[in-house]
Design an enzyme around this catalytic site. Structure first.
Site, PDB file in Angstrom:
ATOM      1  N   LYS A  40       2.347   2.008  -3.482  1.00  0.00           N
ATOM      2  CA  LYS A  40       1.410   2.261  -4.586  1.00  0.00           C
ATOM      3  C   LYS A  40       0.517   3.471  -4.300  1.00  0.00           C
ATOM      4  CE  LYS A  40      -2.655  -0.644  -3.626  1.00  0.00           C
ATOM      5  NZ  LYS A  40      -3.630   0.363  -3.251  1.00  0.00           N
ATOM      6  N   CYS A  44       0.762  -1.256   0.000  1.00  0.00           N
ATOM      7  CA  CYS A  44       0.000   0.000   0.000  1.00  0.00           C
ATOM      8  C   CYS A  44       0.787   1.299   0.000  1.00  0.00           C
ATOM      9  CB  CYS A  44      -1.013  -0.035   1.115  1.00  0.00           C
ATOM     10  SG  CYS A  44      -2.288  -1.263   0.733  1.00  0.00           S
TER      11      CYS A  44
HETATM   12  P1  NAD Z   1      -5.374  -8.775  -2.717  1.00  0.00           P
HETATM   13  O1  NAD Z   1      -4.615  -8.743  -3.968  1.00  0.00           O
HETATM   14  O2  NAD Z   1      -4.821  -9.519  -1.527  1.00  0.00           O
HETATM   15  O3  NAD Z   1      -6.829  -9.373  -2.992  1.00  0.00           O
HETATM   16  C1  NAD Z   1      -7.653  -8.970  -4.040  1.00  0.00           C
HETATM   17  C2  NAD Z   1      -8.566 -10.148  -4.398  1.00  0.00           C
HETATM   18  O4  NAD Z   1      -9.523  -9.702  -5.362  1.00  0.00           O
HETATM   19  C3  NAD Z   1      -7.844 -11.338  -5.044  1.00  0.00           C
HETATM   20  O5  NAD Z   1      -8.117 -12.510  -4.303  1.00  0.00           O
HETATM   21  C4  NAD Z   1      -8.417 -11.407  -6.465  1.00  0.00           C
HETATM   22  O6  NAD Z   1      -8.503 -12.722  -6.960  1.00  0.00           O
HETATM   23  C5  NAD Z   1      -9.777 -10.792  -6.247  1.00  0.00           C
HETATM   24  N1  NAD Z   1     -10.420 -10.302  -7.472  1.00  0.00           N
HETATM   25  C6  NAD Z   1      -9.858  -9.630  -8.514  1.00  0.00           C
HETATM   26  N2  NAD Z   1     -10.778  -9.342  -9.433  1.00  0.00           N
HETATM   27  C7  NAD Z   1     -11.965  -9.832  -8.999  1.00  0.00           C
HETATM   28  C8  NAD Z   1     -13.276  -9.816  -9.498  1.00  0.00           C
HETATM   29  N3  NAD Z   1     -13.591  -9.239 -10.645  1.00  0.00           N
HETATM   30  N4  NAD Z   1     -14.245 -10.418  -8.757  1.00  0.00           N
HETATM   31  C9  NAD Z   1     -13.964 -11.013  -7.585  1.00  0.00           C
HETATM   32  N5  NAD Z   1     -12.725 -11.026  -7.041  1.00  0.00           N
HETATM   33  C10 NAD Z   1     -11.739 -10.454  -7.742  1.00  0.00           C
HETATM   34  O7  NAD Z   1      -5.646  -7.252  -2.319  1.00  0.00           O
HETATM   35  P2  NAD Z   1      -5.714  -6.600  -0.862  1.00  0.00           P
HETATM   36  O8  NAD Z   1      -4.357  -6.484  -0.306  1.00  0.00           O
HETATM   37  O9  NAD Z   1      -6.784  -7.267  -0.073  1.00  0.00           O
HETATM   38  O10 NAD Z   1      -6.196  -5.131  -1.242  1.00  0.00           O
HETATM   39  C11 NAD Z   1      -7.499  -4.855  -1.659  1.00  0.00           C
HETATM   40  C12 NAD Z   1      -7.715  -3.361  -1.591  1.00  0.00           C
HETATM   41  O11 NAD Z   1      -7.652  -2.917  -0.231  1.00  0.00           O
HETATM   42  C13 NAD Z   1      -6.692  -2.526  -2.349  1.00  0.00           C
HETATM   43  O12 NAD Z   1      -7.324  -1.418  -2.891  1.00  0.00           O
HETATM   44  C14 NAD Z   1      -5.725  -2.098  -1.257  1.00  0.00           C
HETATM   45  O13 NAD Z   1      -5.081  -0.896  -1.564  1.00  0.00           O
HETATM   46  C15 NAD Z   1      -6.651  -1.908  -0.085  1.00  0.00           C
HETATM   47  N6  NAD Z   1      -6.034  -2.062   1.233  1.00  0.00           N
HETATM   48  C16 NAD Z   1      -5.172  -3.097   1.453  1.00  0.00           C
HETATM   49  C17 NAD Z   1      -4.630  -3.263   2.732  1.00  0.00           C
HETATM   50  C18 NAD Z   1      -3.653  -4.372   3.030  1.00  0.00           C
HETATM   51  O14 NAD Z   1      -3.064  -4.353   4.092  1.00  0.00           O
HETATM   52  N7  NAD Z   1      -3.456  -5.345   2.167  1.00  0.00           N
HETATM   53  C19 NAD Z   1      -4.998  -2.387   3.768  1.00  0.00           C
HETATM   54  C20 NAD Z   1      -5.897  -1.356   3.490  1.00  0.00           C
HETATM   55  C21 NAD Z   1      -6.421  -1.206   2.214  1.00  0.00           C
HETATM   56  C1  UGA Z   2      -0.188   0.299   6.153  1.00  0.00           C
HETATM   57  C2  UGA Z   2      -0.934   1.201   7.137  1.00  0.00           C
HETATM   58  O1  UGA Z   2      -0.264   1.172   8.416  1.00  0.00           O
HETATM   59  C3  UGA Z   2      -2.387   0.758   7.315  1.00  0.00           C
HETATM   60  O2  UGA Z   2      -3.079   1.675   8.158  1.00  0.00           O
HETATM   61  C4  UGA Z   2      -3.053   0.743   5.927  1.00  0.00           C
HETATM   62  O3  UGA Z   2      -4.376   0.257   6.032  1.00  0.00           O
HETATM   63  C5  UGA Z   2      -2.267  -0.160   4.995  1.00  0.00           C
HETATM   64  O4  UGA Z   2      -0.893   0.306   4.917  1.00  0.00           O
HETATM   65  C6  UGA Z   2      -2.835  -0.144   3.626  1.00  0.00           C
HETATM   66  O5  UGA Z   2      -3.395   0.828   3.185  1.00  0.00           O
HETATM   67  O6  UGA Z   2      -2.638  -1.199   3.036  1.00  0.00           O
HETATM   68  P1  UGA Z   2       0.937  -2.118   6.267  1.00  0.00           P
HETATM   69  O7  UGA Z   2       1.447  -1.797   4.908  1.00  0.00           O
HETATM   70  O8  UGA Z   2       0.309  -3.435   6.520  1.00  0.00           O
HETATM   71  O9  UGA Z   2      -0.149  -1.020   6.701  1.00  0.00           O
HETATM   72  O10 UGA Z   2       2.134  -2.033   7.278  1.00  0.00           O
HETATM   73  P2  UGA Z   2       2.806  -0.931   8.228  1.00  0.00           P
HETATM   74  O11 UGA Z   2       2.913  -1.513   9.590  1.00  0.00           O
HETATM   75  O12 UGA Z   2       2.179   0.385   8.109  1.00  0.00           O
HETATM   76  O13 UGA Z   2       4.280  -0.885   7.624  1.00  0.00           O
HETATM   77  C7  UGA Z   2       4.509  -0.442   6.303  1.00  0.00           C
HETATM   78  C8  UGA Z   2       5.993  -0.358   6.037  1.00  0.00           C
HETATM   79  O14 UGA Z   2       6.582   0.727   6.756  1.00  0.00           O
HETATM   80  C9  UGA Z   2       6.795  -1.609   6.440  1.00  0.00           C
HETATM   81  O15 UGA Z   2       7.703  -1.918   5.420  1.00  0.00           O
HETATM   82  C10 UGA Z   2       7.509  -1.202   7.697  1.00  0.00           C
HETATM   83  O16 UGA Z   2       8.730  -1.887   7.871  1.00  0.00           O
HETATM   84  C11 UGA Z   2       7.748   0.280   7.444  1.00  0.00           C
HETATM   85  N1  UGA Z   2       7.893   1.078   8.686  1.00  0.00           N
HETATM   86  C12 UGA Z   2       6.834   1.237   9.521  1.00  0.00           C
HETATM   87  C13 UGA Z   2       9.111   1.679   8.968  1.00  0.00           C
HETATM   88  O17 UGA Z   2      10.100   1.552   8.202  1.00  0.00           O
HETATM   89  N2  UGA Z   2       9.219   2.446  10.109  1.00  0.00           N
HETATM   90  C14 UGA Z   2       8.187   2.631  10.968  1.00  0.00           C
HETATM   91  O18 UGA Z   2       8.366   3.344  11.984  1.00  0.00           O
HETATM   92  C15 UGA Z   2       6.962   2.002  10.661  1.00  0.00           C
END
Ligand code: NAD
Ligand code: UGA
Length: 422
Positions: free
Chosen positions: A261, A258
Site C-alpha cells: 500500500k 505496508c
Molecule cells: P490495523 O488495521 O491493525 O489497526 C487499526 C485500528 O484502528 C483498528 O483496530 C480499527 O478498529 C481502529 N480504528 C479505526 N477507526 C478508528 C477510529 N475512528 N477511532 C478509534 N479507532 C479506530 O492497522 P495497523 O496495521 O496497526 O496500521 C496502523 C497504521 O500504522 C497504518 O497507517 C500503517 O500503515 C502503519 N504501520 C503499520 C505497521 C504494521 O506492521 N502493521 C508498521 C508501521 C506502520
Molecule cells: C515492513 C518494514 O520492514 C517495517 O520497517 C515497516 O514498519 C512496516 O513494513 C510497515 O510500514 O508496516 P513488515 O511488513 O512487517 O515490515 O515485514 P517485513 O519483514 O519488512 O517483510 C515484508 C515482506 O517482504 C514480506 O512479505 C517478506 O516475505 C518480504 N521479504 C522481506 C522478502 O521477500 N525478502 C526479503 O529479503 C525481506
C-alpha cells in the site's frame, strides 16, 4: 510519567501503547471496535504477535495500561494523544485517510485543554499539516508531531526496544522535546527533522526496502536463465557494505499491510503532483508478477497437472497471522481460476484463512497431513517448521519452493524440486 492515549488498537497502536506503558507511562488504548477492546480488557490479544501476551498482562496488572471505547473520558484525561489508525489503500491506490480524519473529528469534539497529538499512522506527505490546521481551529494550544512507526510484524517488540532510529518531525520545538523525552527510555537514536521530511522518511524507507526485494527478485529471474545461484549472488553482493546484506532474499515477492500500500500511495501522490514515479512503478509491477512465479513454474514444468495442490504457509511472512496482501492470496486466486483443488496448512493463520476464503481452500491441521494428502507442494511462507519437512519416502513429489528454504538432500529421490533463482 505521562498520561498517554493511543487511538487505534491494531498492530501499531497496541505495540505503541504497551511499549509506552512498559517504560512507565500511564496508557489508555482506545478503539471503535468494542469486541477488540473487550478482548483486550481481559488481557487477551486480538492479534498474534510474539511477546504481546506477556507485556499486556504485566502492564495491565501493574496498573499502567487500560482499554476503552469512550472517547470523551479518554481524550479529556490525556496529555499526549497518539493516532495509530489504519491508512489502507483505496480504489485508486491512494492512502484512505477516512479513519484518521474521523479521529480528528472526535478530537475536535472532546479536546478540553492544551495537548500534543502524535501521528503514528503512515500518512501521505502533507497530512500532518492538514491535521494541525484542523486542530488549530480549537481554542487550545494543540501541537501535531509526526512520529512514523518502523516496526516489523513478528518482531514488533524487538523493534520497539532495539529499532535503528526514532523519527520525530514537528512545527513546535517544545512539543518535539516532549516527544523526544518520552522516547528516551527506549535507548534508540532519535532523529529530528521537519514534519514533511518525517512523513517522507517513512514512505521512502518502505519503498527502498521494497526496491531491494523487487531488484533481487529480478536478478533471481535472470539467474535462472544464465545458470547463476541467487543465494550466492545475494551473499556476494551483500558483502559490500555499501549494498548491505539485509533484504536480499529472493522469493515470491513482498506482501503485508505496508509495502504494497505504501509504494502505491507514494506513486499516487507523485502522479497527483505530475511527477512520473518510474522506479516505484517498476517495483510494484515486478512484485505483482513475482507473487505468481510459482504458478508460472508449475504451468511450465508440472507433470502432475491433474492433482490437487498443497500450500505450505498462508501468512505474508512467518511469525504473524496477517494475511494482508500475502502471496498466498494471489496464488490461491490464480489456482482457483485454473480450477485446481487446493489444500493448505499454516501454523497460525489457517483458521483465519479458512474463514476468509471459504470453500476456495481446505485448511489442514499439519504439514504432515498435507504431505500425505498431496504430491504437488508450494512452499509459500518460510515458517521455521517447514525447514525440516518429513516427506513420505515412497512418494513422488513436485515441490515448488517460493522461499528457497529446503536443503536439496531432504528432497525424496524421484521428486522434482523447483526454487527461485537457483
Ligand atoms: P490495523 O488495521 O491493525 O489497526 C487499526 C485500528 O484502528 C483498528 O483496530 C480499527 O478498529 C481502529 N480504528 C479505526 N477507526 C478508528 C477510529 N475512528 N477511532 C478509534 N479507532 C479506530 O492497522 P495497523 O496495521 O496497526 O496500521 C496502523 C497504521 O500504522 C497504518 O497507517 C500503517 O500503515 C502503519 N504501520 C503499520 C505497521 C504494521 O506492521 N502493521 C508498521 C508501521 C506502520
Ligand atoms: C515492513 C518494514 O520492514 C517495517 O520497517 C515497516 O514498519 C512496516 O513494513 C510497515 O510500514 O508496516 P513488515 O511488513 O512487517 O515490515 O515485514 P517485513 O519483514 O519488512 O517483510 C515484508 C515482506 O517482504 C514480506 O512479505 C517478506 O516475505 C518480504 N521479504 C522481506 C522478502 O521477500 N525478502 C526479503 O529479503 C525481506
Amino acid at each position: 510519567m505521562k498520561e498517554v492515549l493511543v487511538i487505534g488498537a491494531g498492530y501499531v497502536g497496541l505495540i505503541t501503547g504497551v511499549s509506552l506503558a512498559e517504560i512507565g507511562n500511564s496508557v489508555t488504548c482506545l478503539d471503535v471496535d468494542s469486541h477488540k477492546i473487550e478482548t483486550l480488557k481481559k488481557g487477551k490479544t486480538p492479534i498474534y504477535e510474539p511477546g504481546l501476551d506477556d507485556y499486556l498482562t504485566k502492564n495491565i496488572n501493574e496498573g499502567r495500561l487500560n482499554f476503552t471505547t469512550d472517547y470523551k473520558a479518554a481524550v479529556e484525561k490525556s496529555e499526549i494523544i497518539y493516532i495509530a489508525v489504519g491508512t489502507p489503500e483505496n480504489e485508486e491506490g491512494a492512502a484512505n485517510l477516512e479513519y484518521l480524519f474521523n479521529v480528528v473529528e472526535e478530537l475536535k469534539k472532546y479536546i478540553n485543554n492544551e495537548k500534543i497529538v502524535v501521528v503514528k499512522s503512515t500518512v501521505p506527505i502533507g497530512t500532518n499539516r492538514k491535521v494541525q490546521d484542523e486542530l488549530s481551529q480549537l481554542p487550545y494550544n494543540i501541537n501535531v508531531v509526526s512520529n512514523p512507526e518502523f516496526l516489523r510484524e513478528g518482531t514488533a517488540f524487538y523493534d520497539a526496544f532495539n529499532g535503528d532510529r526514532i523519527v520525530i518531525g514537528g512545527y513546535d520545538e517544545n512539543s518535539i522535546s516532549v516527544i523526544e523525552d518520552i522516547n528516551k527510555p527506549f535507548g534508540i537514536e532519535i532523529f529530528k527533522t521537519t514534519t514533511e521530511s518525517a512523513e517522507m522518511i517513512k514512505y521512502a524507507s518502505n519503498a527502498f526496502l521494497a526496491t531491494k526485494i523487487s531488484f533481487v527478485n529480478e536478478i533471481a529471474n535472470i539467474c535462472e536463465l544464465v545458470g547463476a545461484d541467487i543465494q550466492d549472488v545475494s551473499k556476494g553482493m551483500g558483502m559490500d557494505t555499501r549494498i548491505g546484506n539485509k533484504f536480499l532474499n529472493a522469493g515470491i515477492g513482498y506482501g503485508g499491510s505496508c509495502f504494497p500500500k505504501d509504494t502505491k500511495a507514494l506513486s499516487y501522490l507523485s502522479k497527483q503532483l505530475n511527477f512520473d514515479p518510474l522506479i516505484i512503478e517498476s517495483i510494484i509491477e515486478r512484485n505483482n508478477r513475482q507473487k505468481l512465479s510459482l504458478v508460472d513454474k508449475y504451468n511450465n514444468f508440472s507433470e502432475m497437472k491433474d492433482e490437487a495442490i498443497g500450500l505450505l504457509g498462508l501468512s505474508f511472512k512467518p511469525n504473524t497471522d496477517d494475511l494482508r496482501e500475502a502471496a498466498s492470496l494471489s496464488i490461491i486466486e490464480k489456482l482457483n481460476e485454473m480450477g485446481k483443488e487446493i489444500y493448505a496448512y499454516d501454523p497460525i493463520s489457517g483458521g483465519i484463512a479458512q474463514e476468509k476464503l471459504g470453500d476456495k481452500i481446505k485448511v489442514l491441521k499439519s504439514s504432515d497431513e498435507l504431505l500425505e494428502k498431496v504430491s504437488v507442494v508450494f512452499i509459500v511462507t518460510e515458517w521455521d517448521e517447514f525447514k525440516n519437512l518429513e516427506f513420505s519416502k515412497n512418494k513422488k513429489y513436485e515441490i515448488y519452493d517460493g522461499r528457497n528454504i529446503l536443503e536439496t538432500d531432504s528432497i525424496p529421490v524421484n521428486s522434482k524440486y523447483y526454487r527461485i533463482g537457483r
